[in-house]
Design a protein around this motif. Structure first.
Motif, PDB file in Angstrom:
ATOM      1  N   LEU A   1       0.870  -1.171   0.000  1.00  0.00           N
ATOM      2  CA  LEU A   1       0.000   0.000   0.000  1.00  0.00           C
ATOM      3  C   LEU A   1       0.909   1.224   0.000  1.00  0.00           C
ATOM      4  O   LEU A   1       1.472   1.596   1.023  1.00  0.00           O
ATOM      5  CB  LEU A   1      -0.920  -0.014   1.221  1.00  0.00           C
ATOM      6  N   LEU A   2       1.080   1.796  -1.173  1.00  0.00           N
ATOM      7  CA  LEU A   2       2.112   2.818  -1.348  1.00  0.00           C
ATOM      8  C   LEU A   2       1.556   4.229  -1.262  1.00  0.00           C
ATOM      9  O   LEU A   2       2.285   5.195  -1.417  1.00  0.00           O
ATOM     10  CB  LEU A   2       2.810   2.613  -2.705  1.00  0.00           C
ATOM     11  N   GLY A   3       0.268   4.341  -1.034  1.00  0.00           N
ATOM     12  CA  GLY A   3      -0.327   5.669  -0.937  1.00  0.00           C
ATOM     13  C   GLY A   3      -1.734   5.604  -1.474  1.00  0.00           C
ATOM     14  O   GLY A   3      -2.209   4.527  -1.840  1.00  0.00           O
ATOM     15  N   ASP A   4      -2.397   6.732  -1.506  1.00  0.00           N
ATOM     16  CA  ASP A   4      -3.777   6.759  -1.964  1.00  0.00           C
ATOM     17  C   ASP A   4      -3.882   6.144  -3.354  1.00  0.00           C
ATOM     18  O   ASP A   4      -3.230   6.599  -4.280  1.00  0.00           O
ATOM     19  CB  ASP A   4      -4.285   8.216  -2.016  1.00  0.00           C
ATOM     20  N   ASP A   5      -4.680   5.126  -3.451  1.00  0.00           N
ATOM     21  CA  ASP A   5      -4.930   4.482  -4.737  1.00  0.00           C
ATOM     22  C   ASP A   5      -3.689   3.896  -5.385  1.00  0.00           C
ATOM     23  O   ASP A   5      -3.717   3.549  -6.562  1.00  0.00           O
ATOM     24  CB  ASP A   5      -5.589   5.460  -5.725  1.00  0.00           C
ATOM     25  N   LEU A   6      -2.569   3.844  -4.669  1.00  0.00           N
ATOM     26  CA  LEU A   6      -1.381   3.224  -5.252  1.00  0.00           C
ATOM     27  C   LEU A   6      -1.127   1.914  -4.505  1.00  0.00           C
ATOM     28  O   LEU A   6      -0.485   1.882  -3.467  1.00  0.00           O
ATOM     29  CB  LEU A   6      -0.184   4.178  -5.151  1.00  0.00           C
ATOM     30  N   VAL A   7      -1.725   0.836  -5.041  1.00  0.00           N
ATOM     31  CA  VAL A   7      -1.608  -0.489  -4.444  1.00  0.00           C
ATOM     32  C   VAL A   7      -1.001  -1.395  -5.501  1.00  0.00           C
ATOM     33  O   VAL A   7      -1.505  -1.457  -6.624  1.00  0.00           O
ATOM     34  CB  VAL A   7      -2.995  -1.032  -4.030  1.00  0.00           C
ATOM     35  N   ARG A   8       0.094  -2.054  -5.179  1.00  0.00           N
ATOM     36  CA  ARG A   8       0.739  -2.906  -6.167  1.00  0.00           C
ATOM     37  C   ARG A   8       0.989  -4.298  -5.612  1.00  0.00           C
ATOM     38  O   ARG A   8       1.291  -4.462  -4.439  1.00  0.00           O
ATOM     39  CB  ARG A   8       2.076  -2.286  -6.606  1.00  0.00           C
ATOM     40  N   GLN A   9       0.881  -5.294  -6.497  1.00  0.00           N
ATOM     41  CA  GLN A   9       1.076  -6.686  -6.093  1.00  0.00           C
ATOM     42  C   GLN A   9       2.504  -7.138  -6.414  1.00  0.00           C
ATOM     43  O   GLN A   9       2.975  -6.890  -7.536  1.00  0.00           O
ATOM     44  CB  GLN A   9       0.098  -7.603  -6.841  1.00  0.00           C
ATOM     45  N   TYR A  10       3.142  -7.804  -5.465  1.00  0.00           N
ATOM     46  CA  TYR A  10       4.467  -8.364  -5.696  1.00  0.00           C
ATOM     47  C   TYR A  10       4.537  -9.772  -5.123  1.00  0.00           C
ATOM     48  O   TYR A  10       4.117 -10.019  -3.990  1.00  0.00           O
ATOM     49  CB  TYR A  10       5.549  -7.485  -5.049  1.00  0.00           C
TER      50      TYR A  10
ATOM     51  N   LEU B   1      11.054  -4.569 -10.512  1.00  0.00           N
ATOM     52  CA  LEU B   1      11.718  -4.030 -11.705  1.00  0.00           C
ATOM     53  C   LEU B   1      11.240  -2.608 -11.933  1.00  0.00           C
ATOM     54  O   LEU B   1      10.038  -2.333 -11.905  1.00  0.00           O
ATOM     55  CB  LEU B   1      11.344  -4.904 -12.912  1.00  0.00           C
ATOM     56  N   LEU B   2      12.195  -1.715 -12.126  1.00  0.00           N
ATOM     57  CA  LEU B   2      11.821  -0.341 -12.456  1.00  0.00           C
ATOM     58  C   LEU B   2      11.414  -0.310 -13.924  1.00  0.00           C
ATOM     59  O   LEU B   2      12.223  -0.573 -14.804  1.00  0.00           O
ATOM     60  CB  LEU B   2      12.994   0.612 -12.224  1.00  0.00           C
ATOM     61  N   THR B   3      10.138  -0.037 -14.156  1.00  0.00           N
ATOM     62  CA  THR B   3       9.668  -0.033 -15.534  1.00  0.00           C
ATOM     63  C   THR B   3       9.533   1.404 -16.028  1.00  0.00           C
ATOM     64  O   THR B   3       9.051   2.265 -15.306  1.00  0.00           O
ATOM     65  CB  THR B   3       8.298  -0.745 -15.652  1.00  0.00           C
ATOM     66  N   PRO B   4       9.978   1.652 -17.278  1.00  0.00           N
ATOM     67  CA  PRO B   4       9.923   3.006 -17.818  1.00  0.00           C
ATOM     68  C   PRO B   4       8.486   3.519 -17.883  1.00  0.00           C
ATOM     69  O   PRO B   4       8.222   4.699 -17.651  1.00  0.00           O
ATOM     70  CB  PRO B   4      10.507   2.875 -19.219  1.00  0.00           C
ATOM     71  N   ASP B   5       7.541   2.609 -18.159  1.00  0.00           N
ATOM     72  CA  ASP B   5       6.144   3.025 -18.263  1.00  0.00           C
ATOM     73  C   ASP B   5       5.429   2.803 -16.934  1.00  0.00           C
ATOM     74  O   ASP B   5       4.229   2.599 -16.882  1.00  0.00           O
ATOM     75  CB  ASP B   5       5.440   2.236 -19.383  1.00  0.00           C
ATOM     76  N   SER B   6       6.217   2.838 -15.843  1.00  0.00           N
ATOM     77  CA  SER B   6       5.664   2.574 -14.522  1.00  0.00           C
ATOM     78  C   SER B   6       4.451   3.443 -14.238  1.00  0.00           C
ATOM     79  O   SER B   6       4.438   4.633 -14.521  1.00  0.00           O
ATOM     80  CB  SER B   6       6.728   2.838 -13.463  1.00  0.00           C
ATOM     81  N   ARG B   7       3.440   2.809 -13.648  1.00  0.00           N
ATOM     82  CA  ARG B   7       2.263   3.574 -13.220  1.00  0.00           C
ATOM     83  C   ARG B   7       2.524   4.216 -11.863  1.00  0.00           C
ATOM     84  O   ARG B   7       1.640   4.730 -11.239  1.00  0.00           O
ATOM     85  CB  ARG B   7       1.042   2.656 -13.152  1.00  0.00           C
ATOM     86  N   GLY B   8       3.750   4.154 -11.404  1.00  0.00           N
ATOM     87  CA  GLY B   8       4.090   4.827 -10.154  1.00  0.00           C
ATOM     88  C   GLY B   8       4.593   3.897  -9.079  1.00  0.00           C
ATOM     89  O   GLY B   8       5.320   4.317  -8.192  1.00  0.00           O
ATOM     90  N   GLY B   9       4.204   2.610  -9.147  1.00  0.00           N
ATOM     91  CA  GLY B   9       4.553   1.674  -8.091  1.00  0.00           C
ATOM     92  C   GLY B   9       6.038   1.378  -8.042  1.00  0.00           C
ATOM     93  O   GLY B   9       6.680   1.532  -6.998  1.00  0.00           O
ATOM     94  N   SER B  10       6.593   0.979  -9.190  1.00  0.00           N
ATOM     95  CA  SER B  10       7.991   0.563  -9.164  1.00  0.00           C
ATOM     96  C   SER B  10       8.908   1.747  -8.898  1.00  0.00           C
ATOM     97  O   SER B  10       9.923   1.627  -8.231  1.00  0.00           O
ATOM     98  CB  SER B  10       8.369  -0.140 -10.468  1.00  0.00           C
ATOM     99  N   LYS B  11       8.530   2.939  -9.405  1.00  0.00           N
ATOM    100  CA  LYS B  11       9.347   4.138  -9.177  1.00  0.00           C
ATOM    101  C   LYS B  11       9.380   4.452  -7.686  1.00  0.00           C
ATOM    102  O   LYS B  11      10.436   4.681  -7.102  1.00  0.00           O
ATOM    103  CB  LYS B  11       8.749   5.304  -9.964  1.00  0.00           C
ATOM    104  N   ARG B  12       8.212   4.405  -7.054  1.00  0.00           N
ATOM    105  CA  ARG B  12       8.120   4.696  -5.627  1.00  0.00           C
ATOM    106  C   ARG B  12       8.983   3.718  -4.824  1.00  0.00           C
ATOM    107  O   ARG B  12       9.711   4.098  -3.910  1.00  0.00           O
ATOM    108  CB  ARG B  12       6.658   4.587  -5.177  1.00  0.00           C
ATOM    109  N   ILE B  13       8.909   2.446  -5.197  1.00  0.00           N
ATOM    110  CA  ILE B  13       9.661   1.442  -4.445  1.00  0.00           C
ATOM    111  C   ILE B  13      11.166   1.606  -4.642  1.00  0.00           C
ATOM    112  O   ILE B  13      11.940   1.440  -3.708  1.00  0.00           O
ATOM    113  CB  ILE B  13       9.186   0.035  -4.835  1.00  0.00           C
TER     114      ILE B  13
END
Lengths: 320, 352
Positions: A52-61, A78-90
């Protein structure tokens, strides 16, 4: 006699990041521990957690550590260039940072079998790591075919070295794509296939395995399947346990309608990939649109993911 | 994935082989072999020369005679009919009539674990057992806790026992004496928490008078009011633990959280009978007199549960299975069934 209210929720934990390690080009492994050093809930190979990375930012790993180690969970991102925000935050996180985690849950269960073919593409190696450890421990025959862009981009190659020639590494720049026709060309009745990786690989494996016995192929998608919703129609849903009947409009989900009526439902990704909202079907014909259930499970018409799946007919009765 | 929804679940909730099941109380296992039946499998249990538990298939591979009727020699067990001797790994180590041991002669050896005063076995793929732990049950082993209990076989499918433990609402109807009085007027909400392998469900009771027996063993006035918290947990298909905390206040030295653990080991014998071992542990009122007050009450309650489940099984057997209507308060039961389906899938069960 009073009314007994019932609230259902998934386990949520406030954990601490114990370590952040660069494990390959663009991939970090994150160790999660309980702040008080206590034991974490038990899990089995194939399980994943929500961060749970923040409001509406929930990612599965996927959990990629050893299930027997109850003090630590490891995920790899994996840091993805087209990241929806999850991988960048992590990738910005550091040891000592707190993180809220929901789960674990498992919709990629390693069924007992005498033999396995594991196929991993890129970061899709993460759920496969504890799976091969379990396959090895149970004395099964197994092989892992692990493809990646380049050798340096492929995570956990060192950990895999101990398995010797059971593991085949296929860096694309050196050896091209995984040769699925050879790997999976001949169906074997006792063998189960487990695959995780990018959508094109999953699609290719699915099509190569079309001649395999039903139930042999297990794959996990972390990207929702494209669904054409233009022809969606309203239908009636009955939440049997709650004694409520309602209409699901063409542009809303069963999940949303359940929430509208204060029916307790669990949900997480709301795009048919995490399996949290799995619900028992009592009556009616389901139009399955999730990425969790396999063909046999769909045909059995016993459960559905109410965040995306709908009704082929006019009425569904659910155990809610 | 096995079918539970369509075909009437009374006979179709499969218990996974890949799980730990209590096979006997620790004190019942010694150098004399003991016979048990777990998930329709014959099992013999004994202790090796260092006291470690051994569990083997209870059927000589030469004569089909039960090994439990033979005798333990060192770490091994000798069949009382054929004289075949089996090691703790299930392999035949000697036969009486020839030097050569027949190649591949063996019985299944089950991984074992000793925890909480029980010997547990893993009937599934042996290699997987080491990767699956069993939650610790420290109250059953620690001297800080006083435990009593009992065990018997309930003539009902194990899933009926599961449904019973997952439902904390029926106590009001089945046994008003054991139930907190406040349940009758204003039942508190139940919170169900779901994880991959476990389900917990709990409720907190507002300060209210206790049941008479609770007040007696806690030595508090019958009309004194105390908060209580109840939490049930499905920890494994064969292991349920209920925890009950009573907040004792305004009673001087006796103030504090008084905790009871109710531990239930349920082991399917076959699809119509289930071994049920129950233990009640407490960290207060250690006197035998307190045990004397509580033991008959709880035994009576669990016997009522057994009677009710056997009656339900009779109805199902006589008139056929039917899907039960569930209500919102059944959320824990529904969550447990979901985990059971998943574990059955892990066992390798495939649709027919």
């Amino acid at each position: 006699m009073g009314v007994t209210e019932t609230v259902v929720r998934e386990a949520e934990l406030d954990l601490t990041i114990a370590a952040v390690d660069d494990v390959s080009e663009g991939v970090v492994a994150i160790d999660l521990v309980s702040p008080d050093g206590g034991e974490l809930p038990s899990w089995t190979p194939g399980a994943h957690v929500d961060l749970l990375l923040g409001d509406d930012l929930v990612r599965q790993y996927s959990l990629s550590s050893d299930p027997a180690d109850r003090t630590r969970w490891r995920i790899a991102v994996l840091l993805t260039p087209d990241s929806r925000g999850g991988s960048k935050r992590i990738h910005e996180m550091r040891a000592g940072d707190p993180v809220r985690v929901r789960g674990p849950r498992n919709h990629f269960v390693l069924a007992a079998a005498p033999a396995y073919e594991f196929v991993a593409g890129g970061i899709g190696i993460t759920p496969i790591l504890p799976m091969i450890a379990e396959a090895e421990a149970s004395g099964a025959r197994w092989r892992l075919h692990y493809g990646g862009r380049t050798r340096t981009s492929m995570a956990f190659v060192d950990e895999l070295a101990r398995y010797g020639d059971k593991v085949t590494l296929v860096p694309q720049d050196e050896l091209g794509h995984l040769d699925l026709a050879t790997i999976l060309g001949a169906p074997s009745p006792e063998t189960l296939v487990y695959c995780c990786g990018p959508t094109p690989l999953l699609d290719a494996v699915e099509s190569t395995c079309s001649t395999w016995p039903s139930g042999a192929l297990h794959l996990e998608r972390f990207t929702a399947q494209e669904v054409d919703t233009s022809g969606d129609q309203p239908f009636t849903v009955v939440f049997q346990r709650s004694g409520i009947e309602a209409v699901v409009p063409a542009d809303r989900s069963i999940f949303a309608v359940a929430r509208d009526h204060d029916v307790t439902v669990l949900g997480s990704c709301l795009e048919g990939i995490c399996g949290t909202c799995e619900t028992e079907v009592l009556e009616g014909d389901v139009d399955h649109r999730d990425s969790v259930l396999d063909d046999d499970e769909r045909e059995s018409n016993e459960v559905m993911m109410i965040c995306v799946s709908r009704c082929r007919g006019s009425r569904l009765v659910l155990d809610l | 994935m096995t079918s539970t929804a369509r075909s009437g679940r009374r006979s179709t909730v499969d218990f996974p082989l890949g799980s730990w099941y209590a096979v006997a109380a620790s004190e019942a296992v010694g150098r004399q072999p003991v016979a048990a039946r777990v998930l329709d499998r014959r099992v013999v249990v004994y202790r090796d020369s260092r006291g470690g538990p051994v569990a083997l298939e209870d059927r000589c591979c030469h004569s089909s005679y039960p090994l439990s009727l033979g005798r333990v020699e060192g770490d091994d067990i000798r069949c009382g009919y054929s004289g075949f001797v089996y090691g703790p790994d299930g392999k035949v180590v000697s036969v009486p009539t020839q030097e050569q041991v027949p190649v591949g002669a063996a019985v299944t050896a089950y991984p074992t674990k000793e925890q909480g005063g029980f010997v547990w076995i893993w009937p599934g793929v042996a290699g997987r057992a080491a990767l699956r732990d069993l939650p610790p049950l420290p109250w059953l082993a620690s001297p800080d806790w006083v435990t009593f209990g009992g065990s018997w076989v309930t003539r009902a499918h194990a899933s009926l026992l599961q449904d019973n433990f997952a439902d904390i609402t029926h106590i009001t109807h089945l046994d008003p004496v054991a139930a907190p009085p406040v349940l009758a007027s204003q039942p508190p909400p139940i919170t169900v928490t779901v994880s991959e392998m476990t389900v917990t469900f709990g409720r907190t009771y507002p300060a209210a008078p206790l049941q008479a027996w609770q007040a007696e063993v806690l030595e508090v006035p019958v009309d004194s009011e105390h908060e209580q918290r109840e939490e049930g947990a499905f920890l494994a298909p064969g292991l349920w633990v209920d925890r009950w905390d009573i907040e004792v206040k305004d009673q001087g030295d006796r103030d504090g959280t008084k905790t009871l653990y109710f531990t239930h080991a349920i082991t399917p014998v076959d699809d119509r009978s289930t071994a049920h071992a129950w233990r009640v542990s407490r960290n207060f009122a250690p006197s035998p007199a307190a045990t004397g007050t509580m033991e008959p009450l709880l035994r009576d309650y669990y016997l009522k549960v057994r009677g009710a489940l056997e009656t339900i099984q009779d109805v199902v057997d006589t008139d056929g299975p039917r899907r039960d209507v569930t209500v919102r308060a059944d959320a824990a039961k529904v969550a447990v069934r979901k985990i059971m389906r998943r574990l059955a899938a892990e066992d390798g069960a495939r649709p027919a």
